[in-house]
Design a protein around this motif. Structure first.
Motif, PDB file in Angstrom:
ATOM      1  N   TYR A 168      21.101  44.264  58.516  1.00  0.00           N
ATOM      2  CA  TYR A 168      20.499  45.179  59.485  1.00  0.00           C
ATOM      3  C   TYR A 168      19.006  45.306  59.202  1.00  0.00           C
ATOM      4  N   HIS A 169      18.168  45.212  60.245  1.00  0.00           N
ATOM      5  CA  HIS A 169      16.728  45.294  60.010  1.00  0.00           C
ATOM      6  C   HIS A 169      16.039  46.131  61.082  1.00  0.00           C
ATOM      7  N   GLU A 170      14.982  46.846  60.660  1.00  0.00           N
ATOM      8  CA  GLU A 170      14.251  47.736  61.547  1.00  0.00           C
ATOM      9  C   GLU A 170      13.024  48.238  60.793  1.00  0.00           C
ATOM     10  N   HIS A 171      12.127  48.932  61.466  1.00  0.00           N
ATOM     11  CA  HIS A 171      11.008  49.586  60.796  1.00  0.00           C
ATOM     12  C   HIS A 171      11.581  50.614  59.821  1.00  0.00           C
ATOM     13  N   ALA A 172      11.079  50.636  58.594  1.00  0.00           N
ATOM     14  CA  ALA A 172      11.678  51.455  57.540  1.00  0.00           C
ATOM     15  C   ALA A 172      11.665  52.945  57.872  1.00  0.00           C
ATOM     16  N   ASP A 173      10.604  53.437  58.479  1.00  0.00           N
ATOM     17  CA  ASP A 173      10.538  54.867  58.799  1.00  0.00           C
ATOM     18  C   ASP A 173      11.513  55.236  59.913  1.00  0.00           C
ATOM     19  N   LEU A 174      11.754  54.325  60.844  1.00  0.00           N
ATOM     20  CA  LEU A 174      12.731  54.583  61.907  1.00  0.00           C
ATOM     21  C   LEU A 174      14.140  54.637  61.331  1.00  0.00           C
ATOM     22  N   VAL A 175      14.415  53.786  60.344  1.00  0.00           N
ATOM     23  CA  VAL A 175      15.707  53.819  59.661  1.00  0.00           C
ATOM     24  C   VAL A 175      15.892  55.166  58.954  1.00  0.00           C
ATOM     25  N   ALA A 176      14.849  55.625  58.266  1.00  0.00           N
ATOM     26  CA  ALA A 176      14.927  56.904  57.563  1.00  0.00           C
ATOM     27  C   ALA A 176      15.193  58.052  58.534  1.00  0.00           C
ATOM     28  N   ALA A 177      14.563  58.007  59.719  1.00  0.00           N
ATOM     29  CA  ALA A 177      14.782  59.053  60.721  1.00  0.00           C
ATOM     30  C   ALA A 177      16.224  59.059  61.208  1.00  0.00           C
ATOM     31  N   LEU A 178      16.806  57.878  61.393  1.00  0.00           N
ATOM     32  CA  LEU A 178      18.215  57.791  61.791  1.00  0.00           C
ATOM     33  C   LEU A 178      19.124  58.390  60.711  1.00  0.00           C
ATOM     34  N   ASN A 179      18.835  58.077  59.469  1.00  0.00           N
ATOM     35  CA  ASN A 179      19.651  58.590  58.373  1.00  0.00           C
ATOM     36  C   ASN A 179      19.518  60.107  58.227  1.00  0.00           C
ATOM     37  N   ILE A 180      18.305  60.610  58.432  1.00  0.00           N
ATOM     38  CA  ILE A 180      18.092  62.059  58.352  1.00  0.00           C
ATOM     39  C   ILE A 180      18.872  62.775  59.450  1.00  0.00           C
ATOM     40  N   LEU A 181      18.875  62.217  60.647  1.00  0.00           N
ATOM     41  CA  LEU A 181      19.683  62.799  61.723  1.00  0.00           C
ATOM     42  C   LEU A 181      21.158  62.791  61.344  1.00  0.00           C
ATOM     43  N   GLY A 182      21.613  61.713  60.709  1.00  0.00           N
ATOM     44  CA  GLY A 182      23.007  61.602  60.314  1.00  0.00           C
ATOM     45  C   GLY A 182      23.418  62.588  59.232  1.00  0.00           C
ATOM     46  N   ARG A 183      22.445  63.143  58.510  1.00  0.00           N
ATOM     47  CA  ARG A 183      22.771  64.112  57.456  1.00  0.00           C
ATOM     48  C   ARG A 183      23.073  65.501  58.024  1.00  0.00           C
ATOM     49  N   LEU A 184      22.767  65.728  59.291  1.00  0.00           N
ATOM     50  CA  LEU A 184      23.048  67.028  59.896  1.00  0.00           C
ATOM     51  C   LEU A 184      24.558  67.261  59.935  1.00  0.00           C
TER      52      LEU A 184
END
Length: 278
Positions: free
Chosen positions: A196-212
């Motif tokens: 899986y590949h993407e801009h690193a900061d966009l990946v972090a934002a997705l993961n942060i949303l998933g922590r909710l």
């Protein structure tokens, strides 16, 4: 009054780009340029002041009238704080403008409005992804200012702020939960396991949303405990997907090698030939 209509988005806070959102947006992309310019100027000014301080001290050791007068001129014109303070206010003003512009854009936009944001724990230490030449003072100030502005503007516009544990959010693959250190190289994220590949900061934002609402990863948990949870999820993902892959391969192999399917094809061809002959 809190908004009732809009999206819930995850936000990763950074330096080169001020924010990345789970909706694949990069905001404040010019911030890194300004930080770099300020850091360069601060470095050069510090070098110049250090040289002037050294010259000032050496002149004071010499008791001649001319040397003492020269030392006084250096103290007055080169070692004062007035110009330095004015330069600081001007540079910080540029950064404040960028921060407020991007937050206003995000919180007041009419298309795809936001009703709630998910951000890293604002009381925790910010991830240090900034360039080495950006000094500690600059990063510390930016951290505090972003905290204050997010809280203030979110409250002003009725946007709910949810804080989560951000540990390993920039290394975690949002697909398979692999947290290998090799996953992130600068701004590029590529999972070493599933690709899986993407801009690193966009990946972090997705993961942060998933922590909710994540009951296993809570605020205040140590990064090592978060890593243990993510490692367990990665193992579970591998077991599930390897099983599905093996089952699919086995089913395909059975169909291809089935005698029944082969005889059916032969019977069909024979039937066609008989009908044609009659």
């Amino acid at each position: 009054m809190k908004r009732k209509i809009g999206a819930v988005i995850g936000i990763d806070l950074g330096y080169a780009e001020m924010m990345a959102t789970s909706e694949q947006e990069l905001l404040g992309t010019d911030l890194g340029k300004y930080f770099s310019e300020i850091a360069d100027k601060r470095g050069k000014n510090s070098e110049g002041r250090n040289r002037m301080h050294a010259l000032f001290r050496s002149l004071l050791k010499k008791t001649s009238k001319d040397n003492l007068a020269k030392a006084e001129r250096i103290r007055k014109h080169n070692l004062g704080r007035k110009k330095q303070r004015a330069r600081y206010i001007r540079d910080i003003g540029v950064i404040k403008t960028v921060v407020n512009r991007e937050l206003n854009f995000l919180f007041t936009r009419k298309t795809n409005p936001v009703k709630a944001i998910v951000v890293e724990d604002l009381s925790a230490r910010m991830k240090a992804h900034f360039c080495k030449k950006w000094n500690r003072w600059l990063s510390g100030w930016m951290r505090g200012y972003l905290q204050e502005r997010i809280r203030y503007k979110a409250k002003k516009h009725g946007i709910e702020v949810n804080e989560v544990n951000p540990a390993h959010s920039s290394r975690e693959c949002p697909r398979c939960h692999c947290t290998d250190k090799k996953n992130r190289r600068g701004d590029v994220f590529k999972c070493s396991y599933c690709g899986y590949h993407e801009h690193a900061d966009l990946v972090a934002a997705l993961n942060i949303l998933g922590r909710l609402g994540d009951k296993e990863i809570r605020k205040g948990m140590s990064p090592s405990r978060v890593k243990a949870v993510l490692d367990g999820r990665h193992v579970g993902w591998k077991l599930l997907n390897d099983t599905v892959t093996d089952r699919t391969s086995d089913e395909a192999r059975v169909v291809d090698e089935s005698p029944r399917s082969a005889s059916s094809k032969s019977d069909l061809r024979s039937g066609v030939q008989v009908c044609t002959a009659s």
